[in-house]
Design a protein around this motif. Structure first.
Motif, mmCIF file in Angstrom:
data_model
loop_
_atom_site.group_PDB
_atom_site.id
_atom_site.type_symbol
_atom_site.label_atom_id
_atom_site.label_comp_id
_atom_site.label_asym_id
_atom_site.label_seq_id
_atom_site.Cartn_x
_atom_site.Cartn_y
_atom_site.Cartn_z
ATOM 1 N N ALA A 247 -4.420 -1.881 -3.589
ATOM 2 C CA ALA A 247 -3.802 0.380 -3.483
ATOM 3 C C ALA A 247 -4.983 0.783 -4.000
ATOM 4 O O ALA A 247 -5.204 2.147 -3.645
ATOM 5 C CB ALA A 247 -2.283 -0.356 -3.846
ATOM 6 N N LYS B 274 -3.161 5.551 5.159
ATOM 7 C CA LYS B 274 -2.389 6.150 6.608
ATOM 8 C C LYS B 274 -2.396 6.007 8.240
ATOM 9 O O LYS B 274 -1.937 7.258 8.560
ATOM 10 C CB LYS B 274 -3.461 8.081 5.905
ATOM 11 N N MET C 293 -10.114 7.450 -0.348
ATOM 12 C CA MET C 293 -9.601 8.638 0.536
ATOM 13 C C MET C 293 -10.745 8.880 1.250
ATOM 14 O O MET C 293 -11.115 10.063 2.279
ATOM 15 C CB MET C 293 -10.544 10.027 -0.542
ATOM 16 N N ARG D 135 -0.350 5.329 0.405
ATOM 17 C CA ARG D 135 -1.573 5.335 0.418
ATOM 18 C C ARG D 135 -2.156 5.191 1.800
ATOM 19 O O ARG D 135 -3.560 5.223 1.801
ATOM 20 C CB ARG D 135 -2.234 4.456 -0.991
ATOM 21 N N PHE E 82 0.628 -1.325 -0.053
ATOM 22 C CA PHE E 82 0.312 0.238 0.710
ATOM 23 C C PHE E 82 1.513 1.345 0.171
ATOM 24 O O PHE E 82 0.238 2.941 -0.836
ATOM 25 C CB PHE E 82 -0.793 0.240 0.898
ATOM 26 N N THR F 275 -6.753 4.106 -2.968
ATOM 27 C CA THR F 275 -6.211 6.121 -2.851
ATOM 28 C C THR F 275 -8.107 6.261 -3.299
ATOM 29 O O THR F 275 -8.198 7.369 -3.399
ATOM 30 C CB THR F 275 -5.689 5.603 -4.089
ATOM 31 N N GLU G 64 -11.058 4.687 7.025
ATOM 32 C CA GLU G 64 -9.889 3.755 6.226
ATOM 33 C C GLU G 64 -10.132 1.891 7.331
ATOM 34 O O GLU G 64 -9.812 1.076 6.078
ATOM 35 C CB GLU G 64 -8.766 3.831 6.844
#
Length: 361
Positions: free
Chosen positions: A269, A241, A276, A239, A236, A273, A283
């Motif tokens: 991945a 976070k 967002m 990407r 990842f 992205t 996430e």
């Protein structure tokens, strides 16, 4: 005339006793030594005494110097170090970039009782130091000084470590300190392993060597988990976070898809992205969806396909608007421009019960 008798007294041949010298008696000066010779002799005696004293002092200083070096290597010498003179660039930290959410609790503890455990630094010379242990403690002191301008937070207690220790040993000390923490995640440990393996100054030739060097004291199973998380982080990259929020089970599920499904890493991945996600919770929701492989298309017989294709569709106007209805084998769909998630669950249950009761009548 009377005669006096004379007696002859004979004494033994014995030497007379020598006089006993008193402590205050001073030997007589050599009548052959002059004043200059006496002065030279006294000066020589003084020089010999001084050389003996200096040798004793040098030996004591050497002992103290060796003891100082020993204590310094052991990190037992502490001092107050200016926070501005401490660098944090030598070791790659396992903490993610950004502020630690638990830093406020540490700051409150420092305000109340002070710093009970000094940080550890390596002396670089010219009044500068490199941080070895205590990243959060140093960050807390820096924030406290910035917020209060109190001189008490301008300097932090630090154990001084002699310069020149092997980089592997410095990493191990940081790892050992962090293993004491209960909240350290597998992702953070994986980040540290990857950083150690990529550091050109370490002797780790591959990921397994880095894992053994840093976490050789933990169980084999735990090292396996850390290695799986390295795979996830590599797939990842930036990407991801909030990697520290990933629980162990989810990380292992993600690694399984990445390692066993061709092309899964790139697809996952890209999906991450596109999502967002702005919070750890959001996430995690995306990652949970990605951890489940897509279902294989079910092979159905022509008869089953014919039954599935046969369905009834119609529209029904109700008080709230128009409802699109579709009925097929084993399925009834009702679609309407309305948010049913906000409706009370008991009302929905009653409506569904009434619906099926009406079908049975």
């Amino acid at each position: 005339m009377s005669k006096r008798r004379v007696f002859d007294i004979e004494f033994p041949d014995v030497d007379p006793p020598e006089p006993i010298a008193s402590e205050s008696s001073v030997p007589a000066a050599d009548p052959r030594r002059g004043p200059m010779a006496s002065a030279i002799a006294e000066n020589a005696d003084a020089l010999r005494e001084r050389e003996t004293l200096e040798a004793r002092i040098r030996a004591e200083n050497d002992h103290l110097a060796h003891e100082h070096v020993r204590l310094k290597k052991a990190g037992l010498i502490t001092d107050l170090i200016p926070i501005e003179s401490i660098k944090t660039s030598k070791l790659t930290r396992d903490r993610r970039a950004g502020r630690d959410d638990e830093l406020d609790e540490l700051k409150e503890s420092i305000r109340a009782v002070g710093l009970s455990n000094p940080i550890r630094v390596e002396a670089l010379g010219q009044g500068s130091y490199e941080l070895i242990q205590g990243y959060r403690r140093l960050a807390a002191f820096r924030e406290l000084f910035e917020e209060t301008a109190d001189a008490a937070y301008a300097n932090i207690p630090a154990g001084l470590t002699a310069r020149g220790e092997e980089l592997e040993l410095l990493y191990r000390r940081m790892v050992d300190e962090n293993l004491v923490r209960r909240d350290i995640s597998f992702a953070e440990m994986a980040q540290l392993v990857r950083a150690y393996a990529d550091d050109p100054e370490t002797e780790a030739v591959d990921l397994d060597a880095a894992l053994t060097a840093l976490f050789g004291s933990v169980s084999r199973q735990k090292r396996s988990y850390i290695k799986h998380f390295v795979t996830v982080l590599d797939a990842f990259g930036p990407r991801l976070k909030f990697p520290e929020a990933i629980p162990r089970a989810l990380g292992l599920q993600l690694e399984k898809r990445i390692s066993h499904e061709r092309g899964a890493a790139a697809r996952m991945a890209a999906a991450l992205t596109a999502a967002m996600a702005a919070t750890p919770e959001a996430e995690l929701e995306v990652l949970r969806d990605l951890s489940v492989p897509p279902r294989e298309p079910r092979v159905v017989s022509p008869k089953q396909a014919a039954r599935a294709a046969a369905k009834t569709t119609f529209r029904q106007n109700v008080r709230g608007g128009s409802v699109r209805c579709a009925a097929a084998e084993g399925r009834v769909e009702l679609r309407m421009n309305r948010d049913f998630s906000n409706m009370d669950r008991h009302r929905l249950e009653a409506a569904v019960a009434a619906f099926f009761q009406a079908l049975e009548e």
